[in-house]
Scaffold this motif. Structure first.
Motif, PDB file in Angstrom:
ATOM      1  N   ALA A 166       0.822  -1.204   0.000  1.00  0.00           N
ATOM      2  CA  ALA A 166       0.000   0.000   0.000  1.00  0.00           C
ATOM      3  C   ALA A 166       0.858   1.257   0.000  1.00  0.00           C
ATOM      4  O   ALA A 166       0.356   2.347  -0.180  1.00  0.00           O
ATOM      5  N   LEU A 167       2.176   1.083   0.210  1.00  0.00           N
ATOM      6  CA  LEU A 167       3.032   2.264   0.251  1.00  0.00           C
ATOM      7  C   LEU A 167       3.579   2.544  -1.142  1.00  0.00           C
ATOM      8  O   LEU A 167       3.725   1.642  -1.947  1.00  0.00           O
ATOM      9  N   PRO A 168       3.908   3.788  -1.388  1.00  0.00           N
ATOM     10  CA  PRO A 168       4.596   4.084  -2.645  1.00  0.00           C
ATOM     11  C   PRO A 168       6.015   3.560  -2.514  1.00  0.00           C
ATOM     12  O   PRO A 168       6.936   4.279  -2.183  1.00  0.00           O
TER      13      PRO A 168
ATOM     14  N   LEU B  32      19.770   8.348  -0.116  1.00  0.00           N
ATOM     15  CA  LEU B  32      20.471   8.468   1.155  1.00  0.00           C
ATOM     16  C   LEU B  32      21.767   7.688   1.151  1.00  0.00           C
ATOM     17  O   LEU B  32      22.787   8.158   1.631  1.00  0.00           O
TER      18      LEU B  32
ATOM     19  N   GLY C 118      -7.629   0.919  10.379  1.00  0.00           N
ATOM     20  CA  GLY C 118      -6.426   0.157  10.092  1.00  0.00           C
ATOM     21  C   GLY C 118      -5.308   1.006   9.509  1.00  0.00           C
ATOM     22  O   GLY C 118      -4.143   0.625   9.545  1.00  0.00           O
TER      23      GLY C 118
ATOM     24  N   VAL D  86      -0.522   1.793  10.397  1.00  0.00           N
ATOM     25  CA  VAL D  86       0.390   1.620   9.257  1.00  0.00           C
ATOM     26  C   VAL D  86       1.167   2.909   9.010  1.00  0.00           C
ATOM     27  O   VAL D  86       2.389   2.912   8.834  1.00  0.00           O
TER      28      VAL D  86
ATOM     29  N   LEU E 254       5.162   3.556   9.301  1.00  0.00           N
ATOM     30  CA  LEU E 254       5.887   4.121   8.170  1.00  0.00           C
ATOM     31  C   LEU E 254       6.705   5.332   8.613  1.00  0.00           C
ATOM     32  O   LEU E 254       7.898   5.448   8.302  1.00  0.00           O
TER      33      LEU E 254
ATOM     34  N   VAL F   8      15.473   5.676   9.679  1.00  0.00           N
ATOM     35  CA  VAL F   8      16.309   5.330   8.525  1.00  0.00           C
ATOM     36  C   VAL F   8      16.983   6.570   7.962  1.00  0.00           C
ATOM     37  O   VAL F   8      18.185   6.571   7.657  1.00  0.00           O
ATOM     38  N   ILE F   9      16.225   7.656   7.871  1.00  0.00           N
ATOM     39  CA  ILE F   9      16.787   8.883   7.313  1.00  0.00           C
ATOM     40  C   ILE F   9      17.979   9.337   8.146  1.00  0.00           C
ATOM     41  O   ILE F   9      19.014   9.751   7.630  1.00  0.00           O
TER      42      ILE F   9
ATOM     43  N   VAL G 135      11.745  15.472   3.952  1.00  0.00           N
ATOM     44  CA  VAL G 135      11.516  14.094   3.520  1.00  0.00           C
ATOM     45  C   VAL G 135      10.380  13.472   4.326  1.00  0.00           C
ATOM     46  O   VAL G 135       9.503  12.794   3.774  1.00  0.00           O
TER      47      VAL G 135
ATOM     48  N   VAL H 113       6.995  11.844   2.912  1.00  0.00           N
ATOM     49  CA  VAL H 113       6.575  10.485   3.235  1.00  0.00           C
ATOM     50  C   VAL H 113       5.145  10.507   3.769  1.00  0.00           C
ATOM     51  O   VAL H 113       4.298   9.689   3.384  1.00  0.00           O
TER      52      VAL H 113
ATOM     53  N   TYR I 179       2.633  11.416   0.737  1.00  0.00           N
ATOM     54  CA  TYR I 179       2.449  10.369  -0.266  1.00  0.00           C
ATOM     55  C   TYR I 179       1.978   9.058   0.360  1.00  0.00           C
ATOM     56  O   TYR I 179       1.194   8.324  -0.242  1.00  0.00           O
ATOM     57  N   GLY I 180       2.456   8.783   1.582  1.00  0.00           N
ATOM     58  CA  GLY I 180       1.985   7.586   2.277  1.00  0.00           C
ATOM     59  C   GLY I 180       0.483   7.641   2.493  1.00  0.00           C
ATOM     60  O   GLY I 180      -0.253   6.707   2.198  1.00  0.00           O
TER      61      GLY I 180
ATOM     62  N   THR J  66      -1.474   7.212  -0.869  1.00  0.00           N
ATOM     63  CA  THR J  66      -1.605   5.854  -1.419  1.00  0.00           C
ATOM     64  C   THR J  66      -2.452   4.971  -0.523  1.00  0.00           C
ATOM     65  O   THR J  66      -3.238   4.157  -1.010  1.00  0.00           O
ATOM     66  N   LEU J  67      -2.296   5.138   0.793  1.00  0.00           N
ATOM     67  CA  LEU J  67      -3.114   4.316   1.688  1.00  0.00           C
ATOM     68  C   LEU J  67      -4.591   4.625   1.472  1.00  0.00           C
ATOM     69  O   LEU J  67      -5.424   3.717   1.415  1.00  0.00           O
TER      70      LEU J  67
END
Lengths: 615, 285, 309
Positions: free
Chosen positions: B128-130, B141, C11, C15, C19, C26-27, C275, C279, C282-283, C286-287
């Motif tokens: 479901a994520l891009p 990165l 739900g 998620v 994310l 991570v970034i 960033v 995220v 766009y997250g 799309t969800l």
């Protein structure tokens, strides 16, 4: 009597004739032979024509072609007249004024034949509104009245339900209601009972017979089942390979078949059970091959995001099967008979209870020992094609059990054993390299039998091994199973919805209803004097291919669909039982002996058992 | 209303598929050979500059028959070199995807129950994520110009679909009676998996792998196009197209040549994959 | 139906949270920092900046701060474009990106569905055969190839349409980018629609409907179309994912001032908050698109509503 009888062309007959098909031919592009090859048939008002034949005989195609419902590209020629009107070659628009209004059709599988996303009410009101010009409200009112006529228990509620929310029998009733919506002159029923349980089959057939009488409509009953025809039809046509090979009044054809093919079909359908082949009796005192005690199986399903529920597929089932014995397990779909085979072989987990194989308890054995024991317990499946791995050849399929359990054999020895077994089940050498999808259903089932018997098992479990086959293949496989299991002295646990079949193969029969045992006894005694009302209902529902007996038997069948069990507890059968009393709702009937090796679970069986067992 | 039976669903172009398949396979073979031997067979190197021939259109000089770019590099060599890199990355990334996807899918489908529910939830969420976006971020990165990171990042995208397909097929195989027959015959779990489940999955895995190669090539080109893939002077088809698009006013051949090669490559793989699916994958029939 | 929808909406939140959390860490794991890359800043200034933005504090504390700010609707300042807030950047770019995405989606659905229906009804006709070729071609062409090629053909050679750039209120600027983005989507939808309608037309319930004499049009519209749309609708989830990534390329090719460019540049510049903002945007998009696809699916097919998750 048995030759093709030309229909009378004199005045009165002409007026009475509803549908006349003459020299109808159907050919699909690319196919060598015509699928329907010069068929002539006719149906009169108020008459039922039975059309019988094996799959691929062109029965359905004949009538689909007559109504312009064939797939694109089919070439159709001949003449089809509805009353005085020529139907073949009519435009789609003109056909739409006939279909649904003057001719109704019922198809085989009510689940896939109803539009899944529309409610029953919407689908029923649709043709009414279109053909009779009634308003929405009036059409819905008439739709509901129709649902009541086909004896749906809660018509108002069913109107709002989707097809998947109804049971199989209810769906087929809805389908009949839709076909009858505009009071057609002719009803074509294409295998209307094939997908249903025995008791439901009888109910649906009785319902069709009733409508035929009351509405004086013509009825075409397309079926592979001589029993169904015997109860309802007035005239009969037997089809084979696209041709009508024999036709005439039902009684005449069934009693004095002219064609050898008809005789063969009839023999396969209505053979009286022969004496059980002698079986090698097990040594006294030896442990039973299979013994099951207090078995309970539950299936879990998610009832929400986190909630999980379970339902009992099998409850408190106890049985023993000695060496060389045969036991039939019968009941309608959902009664737990398949579950019983899987749990007895430990292919699914049992909630409670114990299974013994050859006196050993697999629950206490290592996985490796269990696998080794499995060579003595073999299973034959319902779906002959699906039970064979599609990427393996016939030879590889039959050779696998040897590779697993007799790894000491050389490749040559193995091949020899496999070929001998394949020859024994009647498969020609030309088929050995083929894959399952290149075989017929009967051939597939022979491979399944060869695979099961090659290790000479002590127990053969058969799960409806014949229900997917044509009549003649059924008989051949039935005989093969009986011979082989007797020859090798294997015990037989035979599961089927078909009581008559169990009678052919098994000494004893066990009847299951909704996961519980309701009756157990020697097959002949059970047939002659059923102790449980459910057993009696099953026996009465068997369609005999006997035109003298069957109409009267069918007339006695209760038409109503039973209401669903609202409250659990008590006897599960009470909602369908004519003898149910208050005690049936309160207590689960105990499993008691009725003497002479017979057992039954019914509060009231002694009311009728005494005089029956003595008389 | 034309009714139809399943047998008639194929249309004429689908019936002509075998011929198209052979043609596609032949084209792929030619392109692979070009990628293997093309760069070394040419007198030029992909990075060699030729100041005498800057921005030559194709067909003008015999030395550079496909022309040169603004730095005088031979377009033919750069294109076959880019093709080589794109193919390598496409195939390796597909291998990564297939490995993860098949392992994930069979494990979830075969074990079932809670593990299956959990593993598929992960796939659903990632689906479901891009996802390419995240790969993009990761590439930006960690791995600008780093081929290994690029490979892993792209390969990590493709496995989702395959995991779903493999799991669904494993599940439906598991419910088939022949698997039950194998268990009833006394085969152990691994034996059933090896002898009866995996062979029946092989067809669809081959199909999806074939269809995945062009997808991976597109992903790589996509990253290179955005300047996150291979770094100059090295070239992939994507970076060549990117460079060509910037000069399409003055030197359209720099765009058209690599774009044409990419189109032929992708089209061939897609046709071959679709054809294989019709032949091998019985579940799609 | 309502219960189903609510369960599905609920739900989404976890998620999204997962994310964001993963992205956050991570970034920050990546080498370098917002003030380390490229620009040679004096060490003192850099330390000063990092203190100002709280970047010198423990990661978990930074994470907590970020979530707390987020809960108040504050996406933080951009590190690379000083004087700009992330929210401000999104507010300026999103309308462009959204217009592009919606235009492409509308174009794809409005062309793909009728094309597919038509091709299925006239199987093997001229349209059906050209659809097969069209689909094979457009599906093989990534948008960074079609984009420049279309621009070359229609912008430079034919000079019908503007090649690049964006002025507010000039829809002509949107035509080429939207077509570029919509082409493969339209082909996929048409192909799906054709295949699924053919399958539905072969189903027994269609034969039943015809046997009731309902008439061609009614059988098609009422009985066949709805179930045939199911695979198309299910495809809208992946389609949304495609649109989001595709818009990135198309915005680059046609130099549109959308949000796409912030993502790549933000990641390269280590602009953490930017960033994260991308995220989040766009997250969520799309969800939500996947959710919408599932809800329409449930409406089209009553059987789905009863299935547990």
């Amino acid at each position: 009597m048995s030759s093709i009888q030309p229909d009378g062309e004199c005045g009165a007959e002409q007026r009475e004739r509803l549908l006349g098909i003459e020299e109808l031919r159907v050919r699909f592009p690319g196919a060598g032979r015509a699928a329907v090859d010069g068929v002539s048939l006719s149906v009169r008002r108020g008459e039922c024509l039975g059309v019988v034949g094996e799959s691929g005989a062109g029965k359905s195609l004949t009538f689909l072609a007559a109504l312009g419902l064939l797939p694109e590209g089919a070439e159709v020629s001949g003449r089809v007249r509805l009353g005085p009107q020529e139907v073949l070659g009519l435009s789609e628009r003109a056909l739409d004024r006939i279909r649904g209004r003057r001719v109704g059709v019922i198809f085989q599988d009510p689940m896939s034949s109803l539009t899944p996303h529309l409610t029953i009410g919407a689908q029923l009101a649709e043709p009414i509104a279109r053909h009779s010009g009634l308003g929405r409200r009036a059409a819905r009112a008439r739709a509901q009245a129709l649902l009541e006529r086909v004896q749906l228990p809660d018509a108002a509620r069913s109107m709002r339900q989707y097809p998947h929310e109804l049971s199989g029998g209810m769906r087929q009733r809805a389908m009949i209601a839709i076909a009858l919506a505009c009071e057609p002159e002719l009803l074509i029923a294409d295998e209307p009972t094939t997908a249903l349980d025995v008791t439901l089959q009888a109910q649906i057939l009785a319902l069709l017979a009733q409508f035929k009488r009351e509405q004086r409509m013509g009825l075409v009953l397309i079926t592979h089942d001589f029993g169904a025809v015997a109860g309802v039809a007035d005239r009969l046509a037997v089809m084979r390979a696209g041709e009508v090979i024999e036709s005439g009044p039902v009684a005449a054809v069934l009693k004095h078949p002219g064609e050898p093919y008809t005789r063969e079909l009839l023999r396969a359908a209505g053979e009286p059970p022969a004496a059980q082949p002698p079986r090698a009796a097990g040594a006294d005192g030896a442990a039973p091959v299979l013994s099951v005690e207090g078995l309970e199986v539950r299936f879990r399903y998610a009832a929400g995001l986190f909630r999980r529920r379970s339902w009992r597929a099998l409850e408190a089932v106890t049985l023993t099967l000695g060496a060389g014995q045969s036991l039939g397990v019968v009941g309608e779909s959902g009664c737990g008979k398949t579950t019983l085979t899987r749990a007895a072989l430990r292919l699914i987990r049992a909630e409670r209870g114990q299974v013994l194989w050859l006196g050993q308890n697999p629950a206490q054995l290592s996985a490796r020992r269990i696998r080794r024991l499995r060579r003595d317990l073999q299973l034959i499946f319902q779906d002959p094609l699906g039970s064979l791995d599609p990427h393996l050849s016939v030879e590889q399929l039959v050779s696998e059990p040897l590779e697993i359990h007799q790894s000491g054999l050389s490749a040559a020895q193995r091949r020899e054993r496999v070929h001998a077994m394949l020859a024994r089940v009647g498969l020609e050498a030309a088929l050995y390299a083929r894959r399952a999808h290149e075989l017929s259903g009967g051939q597939c089932q022979r491979v399944g039998i060869a695979r099961a018997m090659i290790l000479a098992p002590r127990l053969l479990v058969c799960d409806e091994p014949l229900s997917a086959l044509d009549v003649r293949a059924q008989r051949q496989i039935r005989l093969l199973l009986a011979e082989l299991s007797a020859e090798q002295g294997a015990s037989l646990l035979f599961v089927s919805h078909d009581l008559a079949l169990v009678r052919h193969l098994c000494e004893r029969a066990l009847v299951l209803y909704l996961g519980r045992m309701v009756e157990l006894g020697p097959t002949d005694a059970l047939f002659a004097r059923p102790l449980h009302p459910y057993t009696r209902e099953l026996i009465e529902a068997i369609a005999l291919p006997d035109p003298d007996l069957q109409p009267a038997r069918l007339a006695k069948v209760r038409l109503g669909e039973p209401r669903r069990l609202e409250q659990p507890g008590g006897c599960a059968f009470r909602m369908r039982c004519a003898h149910a009393t208050a005690v049936c709702a309160e207590r689960i009937p105990p499993w008691v002996s009725a003497g002479q090796g017979r057992w039954v679970a019914c509060h009231h069986f002694s009311d009728w058992a005494d005089d029956m067992l003595s008389g | 209303m034309p009714g139809s039976t399943r047998a008639c669903v194929m249309n004429r172009s689908e019936r002509r598929r075998p011929r198209a398949m052979v043609l596609a396979a032949a084209l792929i073979a030619v392109l692979v050979l070009l990628a293997l031997f093309g760069p070394e067979a040419s007198p030029y190197s992909y990075s060699a500059l030729d100041w005498a021939h800057l921005s030559i259109p194709p067909g003008l000089t015999a030395e550079h028959w496909l022309g040169t770019d603004s730095l005088g590099r031979d377009l033919y060599v750069r294109t076959v070199y880019g093709l080589r890199l794109s193919l390598i990355i496409g195939v390796l990334a597909t291998a990564v995807s297939v490995l993860i996807g098949v392992a994930w899918g069979t494990l979830a489908g075969w074990v079932g129950g809670r593990l299956d529910a959990w593993m598929m939830r992960v796939v659903d969420v990632l689906y479901a994520l891009p996802y390419l976006f995240i790969v993009l971020i990761l590439a930006a990165l960690f791995g600008r110009g780093n081929l290994a990171v690029l490979l892993l990042a792209i390969g990590a995208v493709g496995w989702l679909t395959l995991a779903r397909v493999v799991r669904a097929q494993t599940l439906s195989l598991k419910r088939r009676e022949f698997i039950e027959a194998a268990r009833a015959a006394g085969l152990s779990g691994p034996q059933v998996l090896w002898r009866h489940v995996l062979p029946n999955l092989a067809g669809s895995i081959a199909v999806y792998a074939t269809l995945m190669v062009p997808q991976m090539i597109v992903y790589e080109s996509f990253l290179s196009f955005l300047g996150l893939g291979v770094e100059p002077p090295r070239a992939s088809l994507g970076s060549l197209i990117n460079a060509g698009a910037r000069q399409m006013l003055t030197a359209p051949w720099l765009l058209l040549v690599p774009a044409g090669v990419l189109i032929v490559l992708l089209l061939s793989f897609n046709i071959l994959g679709d054809g294989l699916r019709d032949v091998l994958d019985p579940t799609r029939r | 139906m309502l219960g189903y929808a609510l369960r599905r909406i609920a739900g989404i939140v976890p998620v999204l949270l997962i994310l964001l959390t993963v992205s956050f860490f991570v970034i920050r794991l990546a080498p370098g920092g917002p003030f380390a890359s490229g620009r040679a800043l004096p060490a003192r200034t850099r330390a000063e900046l990092e203190r100002l933005y709280g970047l010198n504090r423990p990661l978990l504390v930074q994470y907590g701060d970020y979530l707390r700010a987020l809960a108040h609707g504050n996406l933080g300042p951009s590190y690379s474009m000083r004087d700009e807030t992330v929210a401000g950047l999104i507010a300026s770019g999103l309308p462009v990106s959204a217009a592009l995405g919606l235009a492409a989606l509308a174009l794809a659905v409005l062309s793909g569905v009728p094309l597919g229906v038509r091709a299925a009804l006239r199987r093997d006709g001229a349209l059906d055969r050209s659809l097969a070729v069209f689909a094979a071609l457009t599906l093989a062409l990534p948008s960074f190839v079609t984009g420049p090629l279309l621009a070359l053909a229609f912008g430079l050679w034919l000079r019908w349409l503007p090649v690049a750039g964006w002025q507010p209120d000039t829809p002509r600027d949107l035509i080429l980018p939207a077509v570029t983005l919509a082409l493969p989507l339209s082909a996929s939808i048409a192909r799906l629609m054709r295949a699924s309608l053919l399958e539905v037309l072969g189903a027994s319930y269609i034969r039943t409907a015809r046997a009731r004499g309902l008439g061609r049009a009614r059988v098609l519209w009422r009985h066949a179309l709805r179930p045939a749309l199911v695979p198309v609708v299910s495809y809208l989830g992946p389609a949304a994912t495609y649109l989001v990534t595709g818009s990135l390329v198309v915005e680059t090719v046609f130099e549109l001032p959308g949000t796409g460019r912030y993502l790549v540049q933000g990641a390269i510049d280590r602009d953490y908050t930017l960033v994260m903002g991308m995220v989040l945007v766009y997250g969520t998009l799309t969800l939500l698109a996947n959710l919408a696809a599932d809800l329409i699916h449930a409406w089209l097919d009553p059987r789905v509503r009863h299935e547990p998750l």
